[in-house]
Design a protein around this motif. Sequence first.
Motif, PDB file in Angstrom:
ATOM      1  N   GLN A 122      60.468  42.083  -0.192  1.00 12.71           N
ATOM      2  CA  GLN A 122      59.133  41.987  -0.777  1.00 12.71           C
ATOM      3  C   GLN A 122      58.333  40.822  -0.200  1.00 12.71           C
ATOM      4  OE1 GLN A 122      59.169  42.025  -5.087  1.00 12.71           O
ATOM      5  NE2 GLN A 122      60.591  43.766  -5.183  1.00 12.71           N
ATOM      6  N   PHE A 123      58.911  40.117   0.767  1.00 15.97           N
ATOM      7  CA  PHE A 123      58.257  38.945   1.344  1.00 15.97           C
ATOM      8  C   PHE A 123      57.337  39.347   2.489  1.00 15.97           C
ATOM      9  CE2 PHE A 123      61.468  35.330   0.252  1.00 15.97           C
ATOM     10  CZ  PHE A 123      61.345  35.650  -1.088  1.00 15.97           C
ATOM     11  N   SER A 124      56.297  38.546   2.687  1.00 13.29           N
ATOM     12  CA  SER A 124      55.479  38.674   3.893  1.00 13.29           C
ATOM     13  C   SER A 124      56.284  38.182   5.087  1.00 13.29           C
ATOM     14  CB  SER A 124      54.209  37.838   3.758  1.00 13.29           C
ATOM     15  OG  SER A 124      54.529  36.448   3.742  1.00 13.29           O
ATOM     16  N   GLY A 125      55.773  38.446   6.300  1.00 13.70           N
ATOM     17  CA  GLY A 125      56.471  37.987   7.500  1.00 13.70           C
ATOM     18  C   GLY A 125      56.656  36.486   7.527  1.00 13.70           C
ATOM     19  N   GLY A 126      55.612  35.753   7.139  1.00 15.81           N
ATOM     20  CA  GLY A 126      55.701  34.293   7.140  1.00 15.81           C
ATOM     21  C   GLY A 126      56.704  33.779   6.129  1.00 15.81           C
ATOM     22  N   MET A 127      56.745  34.396   4.942  1.00 12.11           N
ATOM     23  CA  MET A 127      57.698  33.984   3.914  1.00 12.11           C
ATOM     24  C   MET A 127      59.132  34.278   4.358  1.00 12.11           C
ATOM     25  SD  MET A 127      55.609  35.408   0.608  1.00 12.11           S
ATOM     26  CE  MET A 127      56.954  35.185  -0.552  1.00 12.11           C
ATOM     27  N   ARG A 128      59.337  35.443   4.972  1.00 13.88           N
ATOM     28  CA  ARG A 128      60.681  35.802   5.438  1.00 13.88           C
ATOM     29  C   ARG A 128      61.149  34.825   6.512  1.00 13.88           C
ATOM     30  NH1 ARG A 128      59.546  40.581   6.802  1.00 13.88           N
ATOM     31  NH2 ARG A 128      59.925  41.541   4.788  1.00 13.88           N
TER      32      ARG A 128
END
Length: 295
Positions: A135-141
């Motif tokens: 459920q994370f955005s690319g930056g969060m991942r």
Amino acid sequence: MYSVIVVRDIRKRYDGRAALDGVDLTVEAGTVHGLLGPNGAGKTTLVRILATLVRLDAGTATVAGHDVRRHPGRVRAAIGLVGQHAAVDELLSARQNLVMFGRLSHLGLAAARRRADVLLEQFGLADVGEKPANQFSGGMRRRLDLAAGMILTPKVLFLDEPTTGLDPHGRAEVWTAVRRLVAGGTTVLLTTQYLDEADQLADRVTVIDHGRVIADGTPADLKGADRLEVVTSATDMVAARLAVLGPVTVDGDRVSVAVHDRIAALTLAAALPDVEDITVRRPTLDEAFLKLVTA
């Protein structure tokens, strides 16, 4: 300040081809050192050798004071490695991922949970710690990936193309996280294809091509002096006048020359006749890189 990575005359061949052909590299502690080069230049091979994943054929290399050939276990205990592709389990929550990496790194369960909480806070993920990574955005991942690489608080972190495929917001998130790591004392060796990323993050840059170092210095060193650019219909006359500043380049109706005194150069250019536009700008790292690898 001391040198946390020292490489001397490293050589590595694959199927008779030199992947590294006498590479020297020095990385100072508490800095971001950019490692640049075209595809196939030898960057990944060098990182794999320093991370003890590949054995060198000749030369020497030490990481955090440990020889990669004689003491690989000590090197691995001192480093973290974040590759191009996310290593986290998409079905687990951020906290579960970090606890898992802690356990894989031989931390006890309680210690792994404490370390996970610290890292979630440090990387700005505490409020989403219970959400699954899918459920994370690319930056969060990617920030979660960085956190996983910091489970044992490594002295040196190898980042291989950390923002590939991210949008500008995601890239900015990762840059902020890297700066925080360095402020906390971690040394980062960064490989990237984004020259603006190296320009933003790196204290020093080494450029490799065909297994050899072709340039080493700060981003400002590699970019060189400012350039005065004059658009004119009288290129021959303008070029002759600007030649007092140094070697002149003429491209169509544009005349350019390297300058060290911006005010003096602008004053000289403003007095020239038939001038349509005047600009003084710093070359980009992209321009410097292309000039180096196509020389």
